[in-house]
Design an enzyme around this catalytic site. Structure first.
Site, PDB file in Angstrom:
ATOM      1  N   TYR A 232       0.837  -1.200   0.000  1.00 20.91           N
ATOM      2  CA  TYR A 232       0.000   0.000   0.000  1.00 20.91           C
ATOM      3  C   TYR A 232       0.873   1.252   0.000  1.00 20.91           C
ATOM      4  O   TYR A 232       0.745   2.104   0.875  1.00 20.91           O
ATOM      5  CB  TYR A 232      -0.955  -0.008   1.193  1.00 20.91           C
ATOM      6  CG  TYR A 232      -2.110  -0.980   1.033  1.00 20.91           C
ATOM      7  CD1 TYR A 232      -3.176  -0.677   0.186  1.00 20.91           C
ATOM      8  CD2 TYR A 232      -2.138  -2.191   1.708  1.00 20.91           C
ATOM      9  CE1 TYR A 232      -4.237  -1.565   0.022  1.00 20.91           C
ATOM     10  CE2 TYR A 232      -3.198  -3.085   1.552  1.00 20.91           C
ATOM     11  CZ  TYR A 232      -4.247  -2.762   0.708  1.00 20.91           C
ATOM     12  OH  TYR A 232      -5.298  -3.627   0.551  1.00 20.91           O
ATOM     13  N   GLU A 478      -9.890 -11.631  -5.322  1.00 17.47           N
ATOM     14  CA  GLU A 478      -9.683 -11.148  -3.953  1.00 17.47           C
ATOM     15  C   GLU A 478     -10.660  -9.994  -3.702  1.00 17.47           C
ATOM     16  O   GLU A 478     -10.977  -9.227  -4.597  1.00 17.47           O
ATOM     17  CB  GLU A 478      -8.234 -10.675  -3.750  1.00 17.47           C
ATOM     18  CG  GLU A 478      -7.935 -10.387  -2.274  1.00 17.47           C
ATOM     19  CD  GLU A 478      -6.441 -10.291  -1.960  1.00 17.47           C
ATOM     20  OE1 GLU A 478      -5.648 -10.073  -2.892  1.00 17.47           O
ATOM     21  OE2 GLU A 478      -6.094 -10.424  -0.766  1.00 17.47           O
TER      22      GLU A 478
END
Ligand SMILES: *[C@@H]1O[C@H](CO)[C@@H](O)[C@H](O)[C@H]1NC(C)=O
Ligand SMILES: *[C@@H]1O[C@H](CO)[C@@H](O)[C@H](O)[C@H]1NC(C)=O
Ligand SMILES: *[C@@H]1O[C@H](CO)[C@@H](O)[C@H](O)[C@H]1NC(C)=O
Length: 506
Positions: A232, A478
């Site tokens: 991230y 996902e």
């Protein structure tokens, strides 16, 4: 399909039944069911000690020593997706979007009897943020790390991977993480204002402190917390999160200082410079621009009209781009009509666009305005029609006739890339399942997952509407908490409209 008969006098039952038949045959969707399911998803993503009223029962306690090595209690919070790392930035964005949904559509959520669950979903996140903010200039950014976590395929209840916690502080700044966490706590403080004023006040206090910390010690959090980089990384930097936090703090406090921050830094922080077609856990500009535009009609903002109009022009770029009405730079669509930004987890951009389109549509309609996209008039209904078409696509009105919201309808992904869901529940099979054993025995099985992650929104189809329901196809199978979060309020609004139409046609 459930019907809200309590809204109608008893004598109309037969007519209601007929309407129901019409409604079903016209392929109308059960948004109330989608709403209920979307909130269940957050229970599946819980880390920590699960409460007595936990409804997703294939999960159990996990991460009970998180933070212990560092001498801090970091038990709780959410797994971001199909792994067990607790990543602060996407978790905070998830909570901001859940809160914004409740702020805009709280009544609609309440009339579907889901208000308490929505508040619980927010509080599971904010309780954790309070724990993670251990002193004014310290915020714990992450527990665990992607590399070691991804090496194993285990249930969260069996986890043997590193749970080392990482923080930002004065010497290791992270203005993006601090900004988003402040935004989340400020937005949640608005949500809890009436039902839990003490908690609301506590959140606001933390939000203000975290914002001050992030603003004073400037830097990108991925420079300070290296382990987050491949997962991230903050590509857009921290200026968007600082503007975003200031706007939310202004909304929560009415304190002019926060508004001045948004106005004075508009240019320098890119708020009125960036025209962007994506709104995500990383890139907040479109959300900022839309929130700022909504300040324009208020008389008290008259002196800032010039800057706010520049924010609005960028907000309109985003909206017109979604509507394919910009000159040249429009968001791509799949042949089936889905907004398409990129291959990996495209649905996150769809659900965030649905949210912004709906909120802006409501704003235009409440202030009796149309929008002009390069000379073409666009009505609030046009925005909402696009938003609804995207939701309907998600719920199964698409070339595959498949719902991408797991557990909704009759056909949905059954091989979701999710460690806990893909392995027999801890309650069914209490034996320990080791790190690589999970890959050998469970990950590569062709069978569907033994547990359904109800309410999860998967990454979704590619630019040709094709979807391969395979556990190894993580770009498509996902699901992430920030995919579902923006839809909670929207499902409630759509449900309310369906109910109203039902009554009107009677
Ligand atoms: C659209 O873009 C073209 C090429 O950049 C330009 O010539 C034209 O004036 C633009 N039209 C509008 C309505 O902005
Ligand atoms: C918005 O546009 C529609 C369709 O062109 C028109 O009927 C309506 O009067 C317009 N509303 C405003 C407030 O200008
Ligand atoms: C989806 O449903 C439509 C209408 O029932 C049908 O014509 C089409 O073949 C279905 N497509 C798939 C991929 O199942």
């Amino acid at each position: 399909m459930e019907i809200k008969t309590q809204l109608l006098p008893h004598c109309v039952n037969i007519s209601v039944f007929l309407l129901l038949v019409i409604r079903t045959s016209a392929q109308s969707l059960d948004y109330a069911d989608a709403l209920t399911k979307s909130l269940l998803y957050f229970e599946a993503q819980r880390s920590g000690r699960l409460p007595y009223n936990q409804r997703v029962t294939w999960r159990d306690h996990s991460g009970l020593t998180d933070g212990l090595e560092q001498g801090v209690d970091l038990v709780g919070g959410y797994h971001d997706a199909g792994d067990h790392v607790k990543f602060g930035l996407p978790m905070a964005f998830t909570v901001t979007m859940l809160s914004w949904g409740v702020i805009e559509y709280g009544e609609e959520i309440a009339s579907a009897a889901e208000f308490e669950h929505a508040l619980e979903a927010i509080k599971w996140g904010t309780d954790y943020f309070i724990k993670a903010h251990t002193s004014p200039n310290v915020l714990w950014a992450e527990v665990g790390d992607g590399d070691t976590d991804h090496y194993c395929w285990q249930r969260p209840e069996d986890m043997t991977t590193s749970r080392q916690a990482h923080k930002i502080d004065e010497n290791n700044p992270g203005s993006d993480l601090a900004g988003e966490t402040a935004a989340a706590m400020a937005a949640a403080s608005i949500v809890f204002k009436e039902t839990n004023p003490h908690y609301s006040h506590l959140l606001l206090h933390h939000a203000q402190q975290v914002f001050e910390f992030g603003d004073k010690y400037r830097g990108k959090y991925d420079m300070s917390v290296g382990v987050v980089k491949s997962y991230y990384a903050s590509v857009s930097g921290y200026k968007d999160e600082l503007l975003w936090a200031a706007l939310w703090l202004y909304k929560a406090t009415d304190n002019e200082d926060y508004l001045s921050y948004v106005i004075d830094n508009a240019h320098h922080f890119g708020g009125i410079g960036w025209s962007i077609s994506e709104f995500s856990w990383d890139v907040k500009y479109a959300g900022i621009q839309i929130m700022a535009s909504m300040l324009l009609p208020e008389v008290k903002h008259k002196e800032h009209r010039n800057i706010i109009r520049q924010y609005r022009s960028k907000a309109e770029f985003y909206i017109c781009s979604c509507l394919s009405k910009n000159n040249g730079t429009n968001t791509e669509r799949t042949p089936g009509g889905l907004l398409y930004i990129r291959q990996w987890n495209n649905m996150q951009y769809v659900s965030s666009a649905v949210f912004l389109l709906t909120v802006y549509s409501d704003f235009l309609s409440n202030t009796n305005q149309n929008l002009s996209c390069h000379g073409t008039t666009v009505t609030p209904e046009d925005l909402f029609t696009l938003a609804k078409s995207q939701v309907d696509y998600i719920l199964g009105v698409n070339p595959n006739n498949m719902s991408y919201l797991v557990g909704y309808g009759t056909k949905y992904p059954t091989h979701v890339h999710h460690r806990g869901a893909s392995i027999a529940s801890y309650r069914v099979n209490k034996g320990f399942i080791g790190c690589t054993q999970g890959y050998d025995d469970w990950y590569s099985r062709p069978e569907p997952n033994p547990n359904v992650v109800i309410g999860a929104l998967v990454g979704g189809p590619d630019r040709d509407d094709d979807f391969r329901d395979d556990r190894g196809n993580y770009m498509q199978t996902e699901a992430c908490t920030y995919n579902t979060a923006p839809l909670v309020g929207i499902f409630a609004k759509l449900n309310q409209l369906t109910d109203l139409r039902l009554i009107a046609s009677y």
